[in-house]
Motif scaffolding. Structure first.
Motif, PDB file in Angstrom:
ATOM      1  N   ARG A   1       0.839  -1.217   0.000  1.00 29.04           N
ATOM      2  CA  ARG A   1       0.000   0.000   0.000  1.00 29.04           C
ATOM      3  C   ARG A   1       0.866   1.257   0.000  1.00 29.04           C
ATOM      4  NH1 ARG A   1      -2.857   3.506   3.621  1.00 29.04           N
ATOM      5  NH2 ARG A   1      -4.725   4.299   2.549  1.00 29.04           N
ATOM      6  N   GLU A   2       1.982   1.228   0.719  1.00 29.79           N
ATOM      7  CA  GLU A   2       2.894   2.380   0.719  1.00 29.79           C
ATOM      8  C   GLU A   2       3.379   2.693  -0.691  1.00 29.79           C
ATOM      9  OE1 GLU A   2       6.127   1.600   3.346  1.00 29.79           O
ATOM     10  OE2 GLU A   2       4.917   1.760   5.172  1.00 29.79           O
ATOM     11  N   ILE A   3       3.722   1.651  -1.438  1.00 28.47           N
ATOM     12  CA  ILE A   3       4.190   1.849  -2.814  1.00 28.47           C
ATOM     13  C   ILE A   3       3.075   2.425  -3.674  1.00 28.47           C
ATOM     14  CG2 ILE A   3       5.011   0.662  -4.894  1.00 28.47           C
ATOM     15  CD1 ILE A   3       6.512  -1.274  -3.026  1.00 28.47           C
ATOM     16  N   CYS A   4       1.866   1.890  -3.524  1.00 31.12           N
ATOM     17  CA  CYS A   4       0.725   2.435  -4.272  1.00 31.12           C
ATOM     18  C   CYS A   4       0.542   3.923  -3.977  1.00 31.12           C
ATOM     19  CB  CYS A   4      -0.547   1.682  -3.908  1.00 31.12           C
ATOM     20  SG  CYS A   4      -0.699   0.052  -4.653  1.00 31.12           S
ATOM     21  N   LEU A   5       0.520   4.264  -2.711  1.00 32.39           N
ATOM     22  CA  LEU A   5       0.303   5.665  -2.329  1.00 32.39           C
ATOM     23  C   LEU A   5       1.401   6.565  -2.884  1.00 32.39           C
ATOM     24  CD1 LEU A   5      -0.840   5.238   1.402  1.00 32.39           C
ATOM     25  CD2 LEU A   5      -2.285   5.803  -0.560  1.00 32.39           C
ATOM     26  N   GLN A   6       2.652   6.100  -2.801  1.00 32.82           N
ATOM     27  CA  GLN A   6       3.772   6.886  -3.328  1.00 32.82           C
ATOM     28  C   GLN A   6       3.632   7.088  -4.829  1.00 32.82           C
ATOM     29  OE1 GLN A   6       7.149   4.561  -2.097  1.00 32.82           O
ATOM     30  NE2 GLN A   6       6.968   5.157   0.062  1.00 32.82           N
ATOM     31  N   ASN A   7       3.271   6.030  -5.545  1.00 37.27           N
ATOM     32  CA  ASN A   7       3.121   6.126  -6.993  1.00 37.27           C
ATOM     33  C   ASN A   7       1.986   7.074  -7.383  1.00 37.27           C
ATOM     34  OD1 ASN A   7       5.216   4.331  -7.288  1.00 37.27           O
ATOM     35  ND2 ASN A   7       3.968   2.615  -7.959  1.00 37.27           N
ATOM     36  N   TRP A   8       0.864   6.965  -6.686  1.00 40.01           N
ATOM     37  CA  TRP A   8      -0.266   7.845  -6.992  1.00 40.01           C
ATOM     38  C   TRP A   8       0.096   9.314  -6.744  1.00 40.01           C
ATOM     39  CZ3 TRP A   8      -4.104   4.519  -3.626  1.00 40.01           C
ATOM     40  CH2 TRP A   8      -4.328   3.297  -4.272  1.00 40.01           C
TER      41      TRP A   8
ATOM     42  N   LYS B   1      -7.474  11.317  -8.799  1.00 35.07           N
ATOM     43  CA  LYS B   1      -8.374  11.130  -9.930  1.00 35.07           C
ATOM     44  C   LYS B   1      -7.942   9.857 -10.638  1.00 35.07           C
ATOM     45  CE  LYS B   1     -10.665  13.427 -13.772  1.00 35.07           C
ATOM     46  NZ  LYS B   1     -10.760  14.623 -14.637  1.00 35.07           N
ATOM     47  N   ALA B   2      -8.535   8.756 -10.234  1.00 35.88           N
ATOM     48  CA  ALA B   2      -8.025   7.436 -10.603  1.00 35.88           C
ATOM     49  C   ALA B   2      -8.740   6.861 -11.816  1.00 35.88           C
ATOM     50  CB  ALA B   2      -8.163   6.484  -9.421  1.00 35.88           C
ATOM     51  N   LYS B   3      -7.977   6.129 -12.590  1.00 38.11           N
ATOM     52  CA  LYS B   3      -8.472   5.410 -13.761  1.00 38.11           C
ATOM     53  C   LYS B   3      -8.101   3.937 -13.566  1.00 38.11           C
ATOM     54  CE  LYS B   3      -5.738   5.355 -17.054  1.00 38.11           C
ATOM     55  NZ  LYS B   3      -4.787   5.541 -18.170  1.00 38.11           N
ATOM     56  N   PRO B   4      -9.053   3.079 -13.174  1.00 39.19           N
ATOM     57  CA  PRO B   4      -8.714   1.660 -13.022  1.00 39.19           C
ATOM     58  C   PRO B   4      -8.214   1.057 -14.332  1.00 39.19           C
ATOM     59  CG  PRO B   4     -10.850   2.145 -12.042  1.00 39.19           C
ATOM     60  CD  PRO B   4     -10.446   3.360 -12.828  1.00 39.19           C
TER      61      PRO B   4
END
Length: 777
Positions: free
Chosen positions: A39-46, A157-160
């Motif tokens: 989750r940390e990696i996801c948050l950093q990337n976003w 502003k996410a695009k799955p």
């Protein structure tokens, strides 16, 4: 005009995910800690993409192992053999997921991993879905929904991003006869509808369907599947904004199909195929947006703003700014994370660094291109444009790139240089007389486990904490121990273990002129396996022998044969970031000449068996069949140029892994290697069928155990595989070996597996010699 990204590297800028996964597998951290790191990696990337100014940010591009495996878990395409992990052992979803990727051998269970193969023409590997007749699907994992909800809560502003239903089916394999996997679209589509329904309830606006097969040769049935799938999705979700992404090739004859689908946007790769823009603009319906893949997602060269703006301006003139999107050509999964981390000018000079852009910098390029195309060029934007133009011009004129000596040698290449002195039947007799190897000879592919101690010695040597003499002494001791152990268990043809090598490509690149290197330029190859491709920036020249000293040392320790181990020219090319200012075939021949010199020096040093690994030949095959013949012609010729300067009695081996050979088997034969070793265990020897049907004349080592899984196969299991092989390949042409090199494995499992392998070979030898007709049944 909007910017968007197709996907971002999931490994972390310093390989945090790799380390977390491996720590979890070894029991050093808990599942909760692994999930926290993910989750940390996801948050950093976003956040990184948001700060860069990307308008639509991908989610569900993160994966703990592989995005295709994610899809299989999501839609419940879980092979029956894994069900007992959940039913009898109460494991978490992620444990089931890793078992599918890596196999499972504990708690009384022994379950093989799913097959793994290359993702189109990249060095990324995916886990192949397994399909049965009347396969049922259901929503099993809600990862995509959970990640979108998380991103939305974080203000993203996410695009799955989801692998499209048709490409997902085409990536899989039918595991029983009597059906076509595309027939499963009617069973699969309701799960996609369920996923979209749940995403809609969270307020999703855009969703990205990756359909790379739209850039491939398609049959009528696949075309109908595309129409059925996307008309159904449009019918169920008329207001959902959908984008179909294609990459690595052009649409060509699928252009009409792609532009007829009821989607809101279509993405095309203008880095690989810039010529498709004109035709696509003409075919695009009025209500469809065009996404322009102008920033190279697969290579590390700085974008040429002037060239990209020509594409963007042409599209906006035809469609209007509101109907144009700007993006990388494909997911940035294939790029290193951040050029800012490269601070060592000894590895990467300031001049060369100024020519490059990694994933983080590519985001900036996408945003700047949008601004340059939509705003008046003044002030800061004007400066950025001029700086980019200066970097592009500097690279073209740099004295680092061109080497007159190399060009002169290239011009002197003749056809005869790519031919052995005699044909294989003649060579085989000479090699049998010289080498005196037994039936079913055993060997390994080359590398042995790079233990933490070996890696620590290399790190200390690079930091100056070990002298060259101390470092070499430790490696020699490790090499000798591996030689003695191989002798002890009875392997026939030994290897020195490659303890001195950091990577099978980088090691050679470090000793060749024309290569540059990074410290943190890691990209994912499969699962937790990351590679650090060297950068080919200029003409390539071998300045001195690269492997002779270590091969000669190892051979001096034993009376048995020790293979010389080299990486082939096509693989060095494919697994590097390659210069884009000359044809790849020309760069490949430069590498081939360097390897040819090394082969000659090894032979002169008394090495009688030389392996030139070419696992990437199949990987480099163009996606369109019409383009393949030209590639195969120069790729096979490059291998032959590298390998053909030796005497008949010198045995040339090559190795290939994770390749379907059926459609190129005649070209594989044209390589004319005396022995080819291939991956066969995960496919249960299916890959040998192509060799058998072709009546492949040379010797073959079909891998009998899967080194990409930690499970240790039994002697019985390997004997069964060898019996399958002996039914289609003459026994006197068969070698016994693992699927691939053992660098990433641990010694404990390696020793157990190789001991079982030698025992399997011994049983086959005994059975063969006991048969009057010398066949194995």
């Amino acid at each position: 005009m909007q910017t968007h990204n197709l996907g971002y590297p999931r490994i972390g800028s310093k390989r945090e995910l790799k380390k977390a996964c491996e720590n979890y597998w070894s029991g050093k951290i808990s599942l909760a800690e692994l999930k926290l790191k993910g989750r940390e990696i996801c948050l950093q990337n976003w956040k990184l993409q948001q700060d860069a100014g990307i308008d639509l940010i991908p989610v569900n591009d993160f994966s703990y192992y592989d995005q295709v495996l994610d899809m299989s878990l999501m839609v419940g395409a879980i092979p029956q053999r894994y069900h007992q992990i959940l039913e009898n052992h109460g494991k978490e979803e992620l444990d089931l997921y890793f078992a599918m990727a890596r196999g499972y051998q504990k708690e009384g269970l022994d379950i093989t991993a799913m097959e793994m193969t290359k993702w189109f023409d990249t060095n990324y590997h995916y886990i192949v879905p397994e399909f049965n007749k009347n396969q049922s699907f259901k929503l099993f994992s809600t990862k995509i929904i959970d990640e979108f909800a998380d991103a939305k809560q974080q203000g993203i502003k996410a695009k799955p991003v989801i692998l499209g239903p048709v490409s997902y089916l085409l990536l899989g394999k039918e595991k029983e006869e009597g059906f076509d996997k595309l027939d499963l679209i009617k069973n699969l589509l309701p799960v996609y509808i369920d996923i979209l329904d749940k995403l809609s309830k969270y307020g999703v606006e855009w969703i990205q369907f990756d359909e790379p097969f739209l850039a491939m040769d398609l049959g009528e049935k696949a075309q109908q599947a595309f129409k059925a799938a996307y008309y159904e999705i449009k019918k169920k979700f008329p207001s959902l904004k959908t984008i179909i992404t294609t990459y690595f090739e052009s649409l060509r004859d699928n252009l009409q199909l792609a532009t007829s689908l009821p989607v809101c946007a279509l993405h095309i790769d203008l880095v690989r195929c810039p010529e498709q823009l004109e035709e696509t603009l003409s075919a695009l319906p009025e209500n469809m947006t065009l996404s322009l893949g102008v920033v190279d997602g697969r290579n590390i060269w700085k974008n040429d703003f002037q060239k990209s703006l020509q594409f963007i301006n042409k599209a906006t003139e035809k469609l209007g700014e509101a109907s144009v999107m700007v993006a990388p050509s494909c997911s940035l999964l294939h790029s290193p994370c951040d050029l800012d981390l490269e601070t060592n000018e000894k590895n990467l000079s300031k001049e060369i660094k100024n020519w490059l852009a990694f994933a983080k910098q590519k985001l900036d390029e996408v945003v700047i291109l949008k601004k340059l195309a939509t705003e008046n060029v003044s002030g800061k934007l004007s400066t950025q444009y001029l700086e980019n133009k200066g970097a592009i011009e500097n690279r073209k004129k740099s004295l680092l790139i061109h080497n007159d000596k190399v060009i002169k040698r290239m011009n002197a290449i003749t056809d005869s240089m790519a031919k052995r002195e005699n044909t294989f039947p003649v060579r085989k007799i000479k090699q049998q007389n010289s080498l005196q190897l037994p039936i079913f000879p055993t060997t390994t592919i080359g590398s042995f486990p790079q233990t933490p101690e070996v890696r620590s010695w290399r790190a200390k040597f690079k930091k100056g904490e070990l002298t060259a003499t101390e470092y070499e002494a430790k490696l020699k001791k490790e090499t000798e121990e591996s030689i003695r152990w191989q002798e002890e268990i009875g392997i026939d043809v030994l290897v020195h273990g490659e303890f001195e090598r950091n990577d099978m490509v980088e090691y050679f690149g470090e000793q060749l002129k024309g290569f540059a290197f990074t410290k943190n330029g890691w990209v994912q190859s499969y699962g937790s396996r990351c590679v650090k491709p060297p950068i080919i920036y200029g003409d390539i020249e071998r300045l001195s022998p690269m492997t002779v000293e270590w091969s000669s040392f190892a051979q001096s320790l034993t009376q048995q044969y020790v293979k010389g181990m080299l990486t082939g020219p096509v693989t060095i090319l494919q697994w590097s970031f390659v210069r884009n200012d000359q044809p790849r075939s020309q760069t490949c021949n430069q590498i081939a000449l360097a390897i040819r010199d090394e082969v000659s020096d090894l032979e002169q040093a008394g090495i009688q068996i030389i392996q030139i690994d070419e696992p990437a030949i199949r990987e480099g095959l163009p996606l369109r069949k019409a383009d393949r013949e030209n590639y195969l012609k120069w790729a096979i010729n490059a291998f032959r140029l590298a390998s053909s300067g030796v005497k008949d009695a010198t045995q040339i081996h090559t190795h290939m892994c994770y390749s379907e050979f059926n459609d190129i088997i005649n070209h594989i034969a044209a390589m004319d290697a005396d022995v080819i070793t291939i991956e066969c265990s995960r496919s249960q020897m299916e890959l040998l069928d192509a060799f058998a049907e072709f009546n492949y004349p040379n010797e073959i080592g079909p891998g009998v155990y899967d080194i990409h899984s930690p499970r240790v196969p039994s002697k019985k299991e390997m004997v069964e595989l060898l019996k399958k092989a002996a039914k289609v390949i003459p026994a006197e042409n068969l070698w016994v070996n693992p699927d691939c090199g053992l660098k990433t494995r641990h010694w404990e499992e390696t020793k157990k597996a190789l001991e079982e392998m030698v025992a399997a070979s011994a049983e086959m030898k005994a059975a063969f010699l006991a048969k009057d007709d010398q066949t194995v049944v």
